[in-house]
Design a protein around this motif. Structure first.
Motif, short mmCIF file in Angstrom:
data_model
loop_
_atom_site.label_atom_id
_atom_site.label_comp_id
_atom_site.label_asym_id
_atom_site.label_seq_id
_atom_site.Cartn_x
_atom_site.Cartn_y
_atom_site.Cartn_z
N VAL A 109 0.42 -1.81 -0.26
CA VAL A 109 0.05 -0.22 -0.07
C VAL A 109 0.67 1.57 0.10
N LEU A 110 1.39 1.15 1.37
CA LEU A 110 2.67 2.65 0.92
C LEU A 110 3.55 2.73 -0.32
N PRO A 111 4.47 2.39 -0.86
CA PRO A 111 5.00 1.94 -1.64
C PRO A 111 4.16 2.86 -3.14
N MET A 112 2.74 1.70 -3.40
CA MET A 112 1.60 2.16 -4.37
C MET A 112 1.75 3.25 -4.56
N GLY A 113 1.37 4.18 -2.99
CA GLY A 113 0.76 5.62 -2.79
C GLY A 113 1.65 6.45 -3.28
N LYS A 114 2.94 5.76 -3.47
CA LYS A 114 4.30 7.32 -3.54
C LYS A 114 4.92 6.82 -4.76
N ASN A 115 4.30 5.76 -5.66
CA ASN A 115 4.99 5.20 -6.77
C ASN A 115 4.84 6.41 -8.40
N GLN A 116 5.56 6.68 -8.61
CA GLN A 116 5.79 8.27 -9.73
C GLN A 116 4.90 7.68 -10.88
N ALA A 117 4.97 6.17 -10.80
CA ALA A 117 4.28 5.62 -12.39
C ALA A 117 2.97 5.88 -12.01
N LEU A 118 2.33 5.61 -10.97
CA LEU A 118 1.03 5.86 -10.50
C LEU A 118 0.24 6.89 -10.09
N MET A 119 1.04 7.67 -10.34
CA MET A 119 0.51 9.06 -10.09
C MET A 119 1.01 10.08 -10.99
#
Length: 256
Positions: A109-119
């Motif tokens: 969860v936390l790594p996804m929230g910081k993932n530039q490819a998702l943002m």
């Protein structure tokens, strides 16, 4: 298991597999479940909750980092409640699978929230919406309605009556410049935006005095922040709706 059920299961597994292969953190997700001997099809509910939580964690930093104004305080309050419910749902799904909640938070969860490819796709979509609004009637109407509101800005535009069109065109170009800077910061290409020269060119093109131009820059920046917050909320709304639908059915009552 009958042939139809088996085929349905296989299609589901293949679909989920393709989805994870396209996901920026697909390999990390697959590795996480493999270590815990959990089939991804068993974790479909958990993956859905994780994805929703990750989008919430992307949304909140965007709001804080860009210091966006609060457009709807009640909606923000409701978002906190939604995130709390997702936390309860995460606990439930982890319990069902025998997985430690904190490990899911720390590794997924936390790594996804910081993932530039998702943002980045979220920011790019907002930038596209902002780009299209500049030439709209709504932009002119909203800008002209607030441009010389002394109660709102705490100052007056000395020559607004005589240079109304020039002031509007200047604000329009300043808004576009703020958008260009925002877009370049996401793409890490800020050096490509010749900000100072563009500012001076806008000022001279429309014959705006330096002190008046500073007032217009402030207005254009605030118009941009308000529009960004508005479109961010619009892009985020389907996630809100998804969470609400999860907890509106009788089956979700224990998690509410």
């Amino acid at each position: 298991m009958g042939k139809k059920s088996r085929l349905k299961k296989e299609r589901k597994e293949q679909g989920l597999g393709r989805e994870l292969n396209r996901h920026p953190m697909g390999q990390e997700i697959l590795s996480f479940f493999k270590k815990r001997r959990v089939a991804t099809t068993q974790a479909a509910g958990l993956l859905h909750v994780i994805s929703l939580m990750a989008v919430f964690l992307i949304h909140l930093p965007i709001m804080k980092h860009t210091q966006l104004p609060v457009i709807n305080p009640e909606k923000d309050k409701a978002d906190n409640d939604r995130l709390h419910k997702l936390g309860r749902a995460l606990e439930h799904e982890c319990h069902q699978l025998g997985i430690v909640v904190q490990e899911v938070m720390d590794e997924l969860v936390l790594p996804m929230g910081k993932n530039q490819a998702l943002m980045e796709p979220i920011l790019q979509r907002i930038h596209q919406m902002l780009d299209s609004v500049i030439s709209s009637k709504e932009f002119r109407q909203g800008t002209e309605a607030q441009m010389d509101n002394s109660e709102l800005w705490g100052d007056n535009l000395k020559h607004y009556g005589k240079q109304k069109e020039e002031y509007f065109q200047a604000v329009k170009e300043l808004f576009a410049l703020v958008l260009a800077i925002s877009r370049a910061s996401v793409e890490e290409k800020l050096e490509a935006v010749d900000q100072e020269n563009r500012l001076e060119k806008i000022r001279k093109t429309y014959g705006i005095e330096p002190d008046e131009f500073l007032k217009l820059r402030r207005r254009a920046t605030e118009f941009f922040r308000i529009a960004f917050a508005k479109y961010l909320s619009m892009v985020f709304q389907p996630v809100r709706d998804d969470v609400d639908s999860m907890f509106s059915s009788p089956a979700s009552t224990p998690l509410s």
